[in-house]
Scaffold this motif. Structure first.
Motif, short mmCIF file in Angstrom:
data_model
loop_
_atom_site.label_atom_id
_atom_site.label_comp_id
_atom_site.label_asym_id
_atom_site.label_seq_id
_atom_site.Cartn_x
_atom_site.Cartn_y
_atom_site.Cartn_z
N ASN A 183 -3.39 -2.28 -4.92
CA ASN A 183 -3.82 -1.71 -3.64
C ASN A 183 -2.91 -0.59 -3.16
O ASN A 183 -3.06 -0.11 -2.03
N CYS A 184 -1.97 -0.16 -3.99
CA CYS A 184 -1.02 0.87 -3.58
C CYS A 184 -1.71 2.23 -3.46
O CYS A 184 -2.45 2.65 -4.35
N ARG A 185 -1.46 2.91 -2.35
CA ARG A 185 -2.03 4.24 -2.11
C ARG A 185 -0.97 5.34 -2.22
O ARG A 185 -1.27 6.45 -2.65
N THR A 188 0.82 -1.21 0.00
CA THR A 188 0.00 0.00 0.00
C THR A 188 0.85 1.26 0.00
O THR A 188 0.36 2.33 -0.32
N GLU A 189 2.12 1.12 0.36
CA GLU A 189 3.02 2.29 0.38
C GLU A 189 4.39 1.84 -0.09
O GLU A 189 5.00 0.96 0.51
N SER A 234 -6.98 4.46 5.41
CA SER A 234 -7.11 4.15 3.98
C SER A 234 -5.89 3.43 3.44
O SER A 234 -5.95 2.81 2.37
N ILE A 235 -4.76 3.47 4.16
CA ILE A 235 -3.53 2.84 3.69
C ILE A 235 -3.42 1.41 4.19
O ILE A 235 -3.10 0.49 3.43
N GLY A 280 -6.18 3.26 -7.66
CA GLY A 280 -5.91 3.24 -6.22
C GLY A 280 -5.01 4.30 -5.66
O GLY A 280 -5.05 4.56 -4.46
N LEU A 281 -4.16 4.94 -6.46
CA LEU A 281 -3.18 5.87 -5.92
C LEU A 281 -3.85 7.11 -5.32
O LEU A 281 -4.77 7.67 -5.90
N MET A 282 -3.33 7.53 -4.15
CA MET A 282 -3.77 8.76 -3.52
C MET A 282 -2.63 9.77 -3.41
O MET A 282 -2.86 10.96 -3.20
#
Length: 529
Positions: free
Chosen positions: A313-315, A287-288, A517-518, A333-335
């Motif tokens: 699922n990477c944020r 996720t990161e 969310s991560i 998915g990226l934030m």
């Protein structure tokens, strides 16, 4: 008080779970390792970051004696911690087990499950073509290359001598001080067995070799690591990252390797550039991911970055100064996306990528500084494309500034502070007084929410973005059920809604951003929409 006096004062508190000694003293050395190992029998989180005199012996003694409970360990900026002195004997032991399994009829089948393969990862159920034989072949190749890396080191004999001496001292200490008469050398294989958070960024001196150490930690850990920081280290091989991906599988969520040096492995006749990062098993649950400034001569054609497209699922993704292409980037998915200094890209190609996958999406931060802009395209078009953007090129957008002020007001109101009034609200208060009405209602939560762009019940991440400055201060809660702890937290609204019924523990009030969310599935983001 001094660290020894501090530990003496908690001599009878066997349930101490968290011990943070980061920055306590630059003069503290290995003398504190014994008291910590004796006193803190339930230790789960230990931070020794910034300790200038502690060495690999002190770290290893604590890790060995607390092997059944220790889940988080930070050794960031500890210049005298030489992991090769601690793990060299374990790397040699890995090679001996591999050779033993290859020489026996039936291979690894005659060995304990954790001897060669992690017990929980003997295949990939999601991939029908993935078999035990393929998995074991890839795993064995990674261990074999790690042993070869160690054998190529000129200081091997010195490392082995020191490492074996340390291990015998660990066993003797446990037998004499902890009254464990059953202590055997097999327990050394569980030294990092419960670790979930590990930070060894910038450990050791400049130019320090860590070749093989990451593979040894991964093997000892058995795939439990969820967060790993190896920033600023040299001589990391793609083989070790392959081993990390195979062992951790879907457990690995956060990986930070900024400013490290990637070296080609010893792969015989194979072209080193063909052995990509996570070639055998990409941890799809990441996720990161931070690969900023990752240095290597094998990255010229961008080959190792094909695994990025599978990170569904990477944020948070940081790829600063890397030769990536737009077709390497994940489609959903990226934030937060940082592409600073990526000269293989252009602003036009990044805009086309965002327009295809993220138009009107939930991306909150974007950094495209020093990316070629041949057509002089204005940056404002990124804000029009992604209306929820809070940060652009490390500066707040107009929306980001407004929501930052909203967050400050909301947190002040929650802790009982006085809500600052705007000019329009002051005029309303004056009018209410002239009409004989009470103006105190303007300071209530109901009236404050009327002036806000977002709902009070949304996740605080929509207001703070991924910042950790003074304006992001808020109430923090740890969720033991979702394992959001040890420096990670969820905001007040997520603790109340997303983690209802979980084991929630308040951890104070401080600066940072919500990790719901991560590291979990946040339902409070939808409220913000």
């Amino acid at each position: 008080l001094g660290v020894r006096s501090l530990l003496g004062s908690v001599q009878g508190h066997q349930r101490l779970r968290v011990l943070d000694l980061s920055g306590v003293s630059t003069q503290t050395n290995d003398d504190i390792a014994g008291p910590i190992a004796r006193v803190c029998r339930s230790l789960e989180c230990l931070s020794l970051a910034g300790m200038k005199k502690i060495t690999a012996f002190g770290v290893g003694l604590i890790a060995y004696c607390c092997r059944d409970t220790l889940r988080s360990l930070s050794l960031r900026n500890c210049p005298k911690v030489h992991l090769m002195e601690l793990l060299c004997a374990r790397i040699q032991h890995m090679g001996m087990l591999l050779a033993s399994s290859d020489s026996r009829e039936g291979g690894a089948a005659h060995l304990p499950p954790q001897a060669i393969l992690p017990s929980a990862f003997v295949g990939d159920p999601s991939n029908a073509s993935w078999s035990y034989a393929t998995y074991r072949t890839a795993y064995s190749l990674s261990i074999e290359q790690t042993v070869r890396i160690l054998q190529a080191d000129d200081s091997l004999d010195a490392y082995l001598e020191v490492s074996k001496k340390h291990e015998s001292d660990f066993l003797r200490f446990e037998e004499q001080n902890l009254m464990n008469t059953n202590s055997t050398s097999s327990h050394l294989n569980h030294m990092f067995g419960k670790l979930e958070h590990l930070d060894i960024g910038h450990v050791g001196k400049s130019g320090y070799k860590i070749s093989g150490c990451l593979a040894a930690i991964t093997w000892l850990n058995g795939g439990h690591i969820r967060e790993l920081n190896i920033a600023g280290l040299g001589k990391i091989t793609t083989v070790e990252l392959n081993l990390l991906g195979m062992c951790s599988g879907e457990r690995l969520q956060v990986l930070e390797i900024p400013a490290s040096l990637m070296m080609p492995p010893f792969v015989g006749g194979m072209n080193p550039s063909r052995l990509s990062i996570f070639q055998f098993h990409a941890p799809t649950m990441l996720t990161e991911l931070d690969l900023s400034c990752l240095g290597s001569s094998t990255f010229g054609d961008g080959t190792p970055f094909y695994f990025l497209i599978n990170l569904r699922n990477c944020r948070v993704l940081k790829l600063d100064h890397l030769p990536v292409k737009e077709y390497h980037l994940p489609p959903t998915g990226l934030m937060k996306l940082s592409l600073q200094g990526c000269t293989e890209l252009t602003l036009e190609s990044i805009y086309d990528y965002l327009e295809t996958y993220y138009r009107g999406g939930m991306m909150l931060e974007l950094d495209v500084r020093d990316v070629p802009n041949s057509t002089n395209s204005p940056l404002m078009k990124f804000c029009e494309l992604i209306p929820k953007l809070l940060m652009l090129n490390n500066r707040r957008t107009k929306l980001g500034t407004t929501l930052k002020d909203e967050n400050v007001k909301l947190q002040r109101w929650r802790i009982g502070g006085k809500m600052p009034k705007t000019k329009s609200r002051k005029r309303k208060a004056a009018t209410a007084l002239l009409q004989g009405n009470e103006a105190t209602s303007l300071d209530s939560g109901s009236s404050s929410s009327a002036d806000m762009l977002l709902s009070e019940t949304c996740c605080s991440l929509l207001r703070t973005g991924f910042r950790k400055d003074r304006d992001t201060e808020q109430e923090m809660f740890a969720c033991w059920t979702c394992k959001i702890d040890f420096g990670r937290f969820v905001c007040y609204n997520c603790a109340k809604k997303c983690h209802r019924g979980h084991d929630i523990v308040p951890v104070g009030f401080g600066a940072g951003y919500c990790d719901c969310s991560i590291l979990s599935k946040c339902s409070c983001l939808e409220i913000g929409q």
